[in-house]
Design an enzyme around this catalytic site. Structure first.
Site, short mmCIF file in Angstrom:
data_model
loop_
_atom_site.label_atom_id
_atom_site.label_comp_id
_atom_site.label_asym_id
_atom_site.label_seq_id
_atom_site.Cartn_x
_atom_site.Cartn_y
_atom_site.Cartn_z
N GLU A 152 0.87 -1.17 0.00
CA GLU A 152 0.00 0.00 0.00
C GLU A 152 0.90 1.22 0.00
O GLU A 152 1.95 1.22 0.63
CB GLU A 152 -0.89 0.06 1.25
CG GLU A 152 -1.95 -1.01 1.34
CD GLU A 152 -1.48 -2.22 2.16
OE1 GLU A 152 -0.40 -2.14 2.79
OE2 GLU A 152 -2.16 -3.22 2.15
N TYR B 66 7.47 2.28 -7.91
CA TYR B 66 6.87 0.95 -7.97
C TYR B 66 6.44 0.60 -9.38
O TYR B 66 6.62 -0.53 -9.83
CB TYR B 66 5.69 0.84 -6.99
CG TYR B 66 6.08 1.09 -5.56
CD1 TYR B 66 7.24 0.53 -5.02
CD2 TYR B 66 5.31 1.90 -4.74
CE1 TYR B 66 7.60 0.77 -3.70
CE2 TYR B 66 5.66 2.14 -3.42
CZ TYR B 66 6.80 1.58 -2.91
OH TYR B 66 7.16 1.81 -1.62
#
Length: 147
Positions: free
Chosen positions: A92, A104
C-alpha cells in the site's frame, strides 16, 4: 536485531503511523524480513516485508532524509523481488506519494485498488488519506495462463 534501535529511530521519525519498538521486535521474531542499507554504521534505509504463503507484503520502505534520491529504495525493492521469484508482492502507498508510486511502476508493480481512509494524516488534522494498492507478479514460477 543488532540494528533494531536504528530501525526504530528511522521509523519513528518518518511515519505518522509508526510502529512501537516492541512491535518491530516482535515482527522480526515472528519471521518478518528486514533488508538494511547501511552507510558506514548508520542506517540509510530499510525494507520490512512479511511472507504469507506464496505472497510477500511490503510493510515499509524507509530511506533516511539525508539519503533520499540516491536509489536506495529501488535497490532494496529489487533485492526483495530477486529473493522472492514467482511470488506476488503486495503493498500500500499513500495516494499523495507520487514519487513512490512512480518507483513501484518502474519496478513492474501495477495498481490494483484503493483503501479509503487507510492512513492517518501527516498534518495531524484528523483527515485520513487513501492508500493505493499495488502488486507485482513475477513471471518466474507463475501458473497464470495467457490466451
Amino acid at each position: 536485531m543488532a540494528d533494531l534501535e536504528q530501525v526504530y529511530r528511522l521509523n519513528s521519525t518518518t511515519f505518522a503511523e509508526r510502529w512501537s519498538h516492541d512491535g518491530l521486535k516482535r515482527a522480526l521474531e515472528d519471521g518478518y524480513a528486514l533488508l538494511l542499507c547501511m552507510d558506514e554504521k548508520l542506517l540509510a534505509g530499510y525494507l520490512l516485508s512479511h511472507d504469507v504463503l506464496d505472497e510477500v507484503h511490503i510493510m515499509q520502505i524507509i530511506v533516511a532524509p539525508a539519503c533520499r534520491r540516491q536509489g536506495i529504495a529501488e535497490q532494496l525493492s529489487r533485492m526483495l523481488l530477486a529473493a522472492r521469484p514467482g511470488r506476488t508482492v503486495l503493498l500500500e502507498v499513500r495516494a499523495s506519494n507520487a514519487a513512490a508510486q512512480q518507483l513501484y511502476a518502474k519496478l513492474g508493480f501495477v495498481r490494483s485498488g484503493i483503501r479509503k481512509g487507510y492512513y492517518v494524516s501527516q498534518q495531524d488534522d484528523g483527515i485520513r488519506e487513501d492508500a493505493i494498492l499495488m502488486h507485482y507478479r513475477s513471471a518466474v514460477g507463475s501458473t497464470e495462463k495467457t490466451t
